[in-house]
Design an enzyme around this catalytic site. Structure first.
Site, short mmCIF file in Angstrom:
data_model
loop_
_atom_site.label_atom_id
_atom_site.label_comp_id
_atom_site.label_asym_id
_atom_site.label_seq_id
_atom_site.Cartn_x
_atom_site.Cartn_y
_atom_site.Cartn_z
CG LEU A 147 29.14 48.09 44.30
CD1 LEU A 147 29.94 46.92 44.83
CD2 LEU A 147 30.05 49.31 44.12
N GLY A 148 25.99 47.50 40.96
CA GLY A 148 25.54 47.05 39.64
C GLY A 148 24.40 46.07 39.74
CE LYS A 149 18.85 47.86 39.60
NZ LYS A 149 17.73 48.61 39.03
N GLY A 150 22.76 42.50 37.93
CA GLY A 150 22.96 41.39 37.01
C GLY A 150 21.59 40.81 36.68
CG PHE A 169 20.34 35.31 37.76
CD1 PHE A 169 19.16 35.09 37.06
CD2 PHE A 169 21.54 34.85 37.24
CE1 PHE A 169 19.18 34.41 35.86
CE2 PHE A 169 21.56 34.17 36.03
CZ PHE A 169 20.38 33.95 35.34
N GLY A 170 20.19 39.44 40.18
CA GLY A 170 20.20 40.17 41.44
C GLY A 170 21.03 41.43 41.40
CE LYS A 171 18.24 45.58 44.44
NZ LYS A 171 17.45 46.63 45.08
CE LYS A 223 25.20 37.46 41.30
NZ LYS A 223 26.11 36.95 40.29
CG ASP A 225 28.60 34.65 30.67
OD1 ASP A 225 28.54 34.90 29.46
OD2 ASP A 225 27.97 35.31 31.53
P1 ATP Z 1 24.84 38.02 35.23
O1 ATP Z 1 23.80 38.99 34.79
O2 ATP Z 1 25.26 37.07 34.16
O3 ATP Z 1 24.55 37.38 36.55
P2 ATP Z 1 26.63 40.22 35.75
O4 ATP Z 1 28.13 40.21 35.80
O5 ATP Z 1 25.99 41.18 34.81
O6 ATP Z 1 26.18 38.76 35.47
P3 ATP Z 1 26.53 40.42 38.64
O7 ATP Z 1 27.55 39.40 38.88
O8 ATP Z 1 25.27 40.31 39.43
O9 ATP Z 1 26.01 40.48 37.18
O10 ATP Z 1 27.17 41.86 38.86
C1 ATP Z 1 26.52 43.05 38.48
C2 ATP Z 1 27.52 44.19 38.49
O11 ATP Z 1 27.90 44.52 39.83
C3 ATP Z 1 28.83 43.90 37.78
O12 ATP Z 1 28.73 44.09 36.41
C4 ATP Z 1 29.80 44.87 38.47
O13 ATP Z 1 29.71 46.16 37.90
C5 ATP Z 1 29.26 44.90 39.89
N1 ATP Z 1 29.99 43.95 40.74
C6 ATP Z 1 29.79 42.61 40.79
N2 ATP Z 1 30.63 42.03 41.66
C7 ATP Z 1 31.38 43.02 42.18
C8 ATP Z 1 32.46 43.07 43.15
N3 ATP Z 1 32.89 41.96 43.75
N4 ATP Z 1 33.00 44.27 43.44
C9 ATP Z 1 32.57 45.40 42.82
N5 ATP Z 1 31.57 45.42 41.91
C10 ATP Z 1 30.98 44.26 41.59
#
Ligand code: ATP
Length: 284
Positions: A18-21, A23-25, A41, A135
């Site tokens: 779904l996405g990457k942050g 600190f993890g995927k 996550k 944030d």
């Molecule tokens: P950071 O890098 O500060 O940890 P982030 O929001 O970029 O924060 P994540 O929380 O790891 O990183 O989420 C990464 C992506 O995954 C999000 O931007 C979103 O697109 C997707 N995502 C996160 N949580 C959910 C969820 N509960 N349902 C659907 N998609 C999600």
């Protein structure tokens, strides 16, 4: 490498990324017993330890367990293996609110009004429990299948216990364009007031389609943030403009409180009725 189809902890089948942050995927997953859709996550324990994040991760877990609200992404459970930590969260089918804004350029005041009400309700709830997000930005605002907004990512949030004796927070964090001037400065800051500022920046971005504070470089942007130097475009209603200037007041002691935001005309009533002229039908 985690991949689709893999079974996690014998209970969840992993689906697409779904996405990457930082600190993890985050993967889509299905609970094999209930068939419920979730988002997982995943963090590498080794990476977490290497960058000294274990305290932050512990804080994220504590914080997410403390908050349960219809406008906050729910954490269902936390699991750990020898090498990984899994955060099982409510799945947000609508994705990021930011993507929606990027696709359509900007939102109508009416659409932004609904999201802002949901955002303020989540932030108000968190603050009443001593939790500050720190944030807040459009990327952390996700949409469910009914297009309702929920706040996610408490990775950087701080509990009120982490305040120093002067009652102010001292860690400089948050995303540059959305941080309040006092967060940039060296002194401590009030987590509640700085979250309110970020909500103002978010509201502006939703209706304008661009950031209120911009510069050729980071220094120039910070200078504008510190002075509260921004201008509302002409298509913003007068009531919205009035509210935004009260929210993005660079002096935190003069900045409007959540309570006062909730009492403001724009928050309660929205942009008002927009007249739509109907074409007369042929039989009329
Ligand atoms: P950071 O890098 O500060 O940890 P982030 O929001 O970029 O924060 P994540 O929380 O790891 O990183 O989420 C990464 C992506 O995954 C999000 O931007 C979103 O697109 C997707 N995502 C996160 N949580 C959910 C969820 N509960 N349902 C659907 N998609 C999600």
């Amino acid at each position: 490498m985690e991949s689709s189809g893999k079974i996690v902890m014998g209970r969840y089948e992993l689906g697409r990324l779904l996405g990457k942050g930082a600190f993890g995927k985050v993967h889509y997953a299905k609970n094999l017993e209930s068939n419920r859709s979730v988002a997982i996550k995943m963090m590498d324990k080794e990476m977490v330890l290497k960058v000294g994040l274990s305290e932050q991760v512990r804080r994220e877990i504590t914080t997410m367990r403390l908050v349960e609200h219809k406008s906050i992404v729910q954490l269902h459970e936390v699991m750990a293996t020898r090498s990984k930590i899994y955060f099982v969260m409510e799945y947000m089918k609508g994705g990021e609110l930011f993507d929606k804004v990027t696709k359509s350029g900007k939102l109508t005041e009416g659409a932004a009004h609904k999201y802002f009400q949901q955002l303020i309700s989540a932030v108000d709830y968190c603050h009443s429990r001593g939790v500050y997000h720190r944030d807040l930005k459009p990327e952390n605002l996700l949409l469910d299948e009914n297009e309702n907004l929920k706040v996610s990512d408490f990775g950087l949030s701080a509990l009120s216990e982490s305040k120093r004796q002067d009652g102010l927070l001292h860690t400089a964090c948050g995303s540059p364009a959305y941080v309040a001037p006092e967060v940039i400065g060296k002194g401590g800051y009030d987590g509640a007031k700085s979250d309110i500022w970020s909500c103002g920046v978010i509201l502006f971005v939703l209706v304008a389609g661009y950031l209120p504070f911009q510069g050729l470089n980071l220094m120039e942007m910070y200078r504008k943030i510190e002075k509260g130097d921004f201008r509302c475009p002409g298509w913003f209603s007068q009531k919205l403009q009035k509210l935004l200037y009260k929210i993005m007041d660079p002096d935190p002691s003069k900045r409007i409180s959540i309570q006062k935001i909730k009492e403001s005309t724009w928050f309660r009533k929205g942009p008002g009725v927009t007249l739509t002229v109907k074409e007369p039908s042929e039989n009329a």
